[in-house]
Design an enzyme around this catalytic site. Structure first.
Site, PDB file in Angstrom:
ATOM      1  N   GLN A 100     -69.786  19.103  93.826  1.00 22.99           N
ATOM      2  CA  GLN A 100     -69.687  20.382  93.990  1.00 22.99           C
ATOM      3  C   GLN A 100     -70.234  20.861  93.063  1.00 22.99           C
ATOM      4  O   GLN A 100     -71.693  21.666  93.109  1.00 22.99           O
ATOM      5  CB  GLN A 100     -68.541  20.715  93.088  1.00 22.99           C
ATOM      6  CG  GLN A 100     -68.585  22.446  92.539  1.00 22.99           C
ATOM      7  CD  GLN A 100     -67.733  23.050  94.170  1.00 22.99           C
ATOM      8  OE1 GLN A 100     -66.891  22.479  94.955  1.00 22.99           O
ATOM      9  NE2 GLN A 100     -68.138  24.599  93.781  1.00 22.99           N
ATOM     10  N   GLU A 101     -71.434  19.798  92.220  1.00 22.37           N
ATOM     11  CA  GLU A 101     -72.382  19.833  91.641  1.00 22.37           C
ATOM     12  C   GLU A 101     -73.634  20.416  92.453  1.00 22.37           C
ATOM     13  O   GLU A 101     -75.023  20.214  92.273  1.00 22.37           O
ATOM     14  CB  GLU A 101     -72.267  19.202  90.155  1.00 22.37           C
ATOM     15  CG  GLU A 101     -71.163  19.641  89.061  1.00 22.37           C
ATOM     16  CD  GLU A 101     -71.732  20.965  88.532  1.00 22.37           C
ATOM     17  OE1 GLU A 101     -73.011  21.395  88.860  1.00 22.37           O
ATOM     18  OE2 GLU A 101     -71.538  21.147  88.042  1.00 22.37           O
ATOM     19  N   SER A 102     -73.988  18.779  92.591  1.00 22.03           N
ATOM     20  CA  SER A 102     -75.667  18.652  93.163  1.00 22.03           C
ATOM     21  C   SER A 102     -74.973  17.337  94.889  1.00 22.03           C
ATOM     22  O   SER A 102     -76.018  16.843  95.059  1.00 22.03           O
ATOM     23  CB  SER A 102     -75.299  16.798  92.165  1.00 22.03           C
ATOM     24  OG  SER A 102     -74.885  15.963  92.293  1.00 22.03           O
TER      25      SER A 102
ATOM     26  N   TYR B 159     -65.186  27.574  91.654  1.00 22.15           N
ATOM     27  CA  TYR B 159     -65.675  26.528  91.055  1.00 22.15           C
ATOM     28  C   TYR B 159     -64.220  25.725  90.929  1.00 22.15           C
ATOM     29  O   TYR B 159     -64.294  24.593  91.213  1.00 22.15           O
ATOM     30  CB  TYR B 159     -66.518  26.287  90.047  1.00 22.15           C
ATOM     31  CG  TYR B 159     -66.605  25.302  89.487  1.00 22.15           C
ATOM     32  CD1 TYR B 159     -68.229  24.592  89.701  1.00 22.15           C
ATOM     33  CD2 TYR B 159     -66.130  24.315  88.527  1.00 22.15           C
ATOM     34  CE1 TYR B 159     -68.754  22.983  89.434  1.00 22.15           C
ATOM     35  CE2 TYR B 159     -67.190  23.528  88.142  1.00 22.15           C
ATOM     36  CZ  TYR B 159     -67.824  22.493  88.022  1.00 22.15           C
ATOM     37  OH  TYR B 159     -68.463  21.888  87.877  1.00 22.15           O
TER      38      TYR B 159
END
Length: 475
Positions: free
Chosen positions: A328-330, A459
């Site tokens: 999700q982040e990167s 998220y």
């Protein structure tokens, strides 16, 4: 892929082979009392529970992304109905039919041949596709060297030549039913070995390796597998084209009706055509399974799986949850930097990196360790308030994204308006989502002001949904 040992094959042959022209034992059993659960109950809960089978077309994970023909159809259906999709994976048809009957699941979403003879409380939907059944046999051994050196096997082209042959199929599948009928048609015995808990593609692999001689498969899936096993032959049909459908309980007519109406309309769309071509006709998509980042073959989510496992274990976190957060982040890119200055796999802000001793946030192990330490710190801050760890993780993930202060504000708002401040869905999540509205961010109980709550709201949902998919296919 699991292998069937010689001893297992001998036991199977002793237990299941012979000219099986009558219904299997499971079909003789008394009909199980069906659970009373139809569309109204599903809508009231807001969740449709489905099971599909784990293989290289229906459901798998590729480079961290859940994919599959059945999964995409199910996602489209759930979106159409405004329902949350709860997907489980099980390749054992006997268990799937039992769970359907007892109400543990609402839909079996796989390539089920819509047969008339099932009398176990099952109703089949409109077909989502069509295919005929074909015999899978080995043209040549997989390690026979160059083409000019290969010794080719004698192939069955006439169904009469199946007399006396042993064919392995998935237990309670339409393939077993078709072979029993074929034995009647050719007036001779076919030794049918029904294997529980083995998916069709696993049996195809055993034929390719030479461990068994024959199995049966739908032609569309068989041709996909030719790309993985070029030593196979799939040209001998043993049935006419058949309808491939989903299954629901017979006493869920409203659910069946809405599925049928949706399928009839959806199959006319370009979107459906794209989904079908993507998994059954697109050569590029077919070869994804050859790469290491495919859960069927390589079993990797990313290049950093071992590192994620090792660092997660130090803090007793499930590595699959951490992997879902990193995706999700990167998207597993270690040098990516956000507009706000967050860096690395877990997108650590400079202040966070400094607090947890991360001197080089682009170094993967440092970044992963720092991110997990932040998660651990947040979990400790919330543990006394939210004792259920399954509920608490939602608050922790939201805090990781937007900061603990905004989550505490949303909890205060929930309590003020008479909602449960320790429950996420429809309670704290609602107030975090709406914390961009003056009515809420100007409230006296709010200490941290305005927050664009849509991002942390989605998220949490997306990480946990992906985590569920990872748990389905990875240990």
């Amino acid at each position: 892929m699991r292998k069937i040992s010689t001893l297992f094959l001998m036991i199977s042959l002793l237990g299941f082979t012979g000219c099986l022209t009558e219904k299997p034992d499971s079909a003789k059993e008394k009909t199980v009392k069906l659970a009373e659960r139809d569309l109204a109950d599903i809508k009231e809960e807001g969740i449709v529970r489905v099971v599909t089978n784990y293989n290289s077309t229906n459901y798998f994970v590729y480079k961290g992304t859940p994919m599959g023909y059945q999964l995409e159809l199910l996602q489209e259906f759930a979106n159409y109905m405004g329902l949350k999709l709860d997907v489980t994976v099980n390749n054992d048809l006997t268990t799937n039919f039992k769970n359907l009957q007892t109400g543990k699941i609402d839909i079996i979403a796989s390539n089920l041949a819509a047969t008339l003879e099932r009398d176990n409380g099952v109703a089949f939907s409109e077909p989502h596709s069509y295919s005929r059944q074909v015999l899978i046999q080995q043209r040549y051994a997989p390690d026979n060297g160059e083409a000019h050196q290969r010794e080719y096997n004698k192939l069955i082209r006439n169904q009469l030549n199946l007399a006396g042959k042993t064919v392995y199929v998935q237990k309670e599948s339409a393939y077993a039913t078709r072979l029993r009928n074929l034995a009647q048609e050719i007036g001779d015995s076919i030794n049918i070995v029904e294997i529980a808990d083995y998916e069709v593609e696993q049996l195809i692999g055993l034929v390719a390796q030479g461990e068994i001689k024959y199995t049966v498969c739908d032609e569309n899936l068989a041709r996909v597998n030719l790309n993985y096993y070029p030593n196979l032959d799939v040209e001998t049909a043993i049935s006419f084209p058949q309808k491939l459908s989903w299954a629901v309980r017979k006493n869920s007519p409203d659910l069946l009706n809405v599925i049928n109406n949706w399928l009839i309309s959806f199959k006319k769309t370009k979107q459906y055509s794209n989904i079908y071509q993507k998994y059954y006709l697109n050569k590029r998509s077919i070869h994804l399974v050859d790469e290491g980042f495919h859960s069927i073959k390589g079993g990797q989510v990313s290049d950093y799986d071992d590192m994620i496992r090792e660092e997660s274990e130090k803090f007793n976190w499930d590595w699959r949850l951490i992997a879902s957060l990193i995706y999700q982040e990167s998207r597993f890119l270690p040098k990516v930097e956000s507009w706000a200055g967050a860096k690395g796999l877990m997108q650590l802000m400079p202040s966070t990196a400094g607090r947890f001793g991360v001197t080089n946030p682009e170094e993967p192990r440092q970044n992963i360790r720092g991110g997990i330490e932040l998660l651990q710190w947040l979990d400790e801050r919330l543990k006394n308030r939210i004792t259920d760890p399954r509920e608490r993780i939602k608050f922790v993930l939201a805090s990781y994204n937007v900061g603990l202060g905004h989550v505490l504000d949303a909890m205060n708002l929930a309590e003020k308006y008479g909602e449960d401040p320790y429950k996420w869905e429809d309670n704290v999540a609602y107030y975090l989502l709406h914390k961009s509205e003056p009515k809420y961010y100007n409230d006296p109980v709010v200490k941290y002001g305005y927050c664009r709550g849509e991002e942390p709201f989605h998220y949490v949902t997306e990480i946990l949904e992906r985590y569920d998919h990872y748990k389905n296919v990875m240990e």
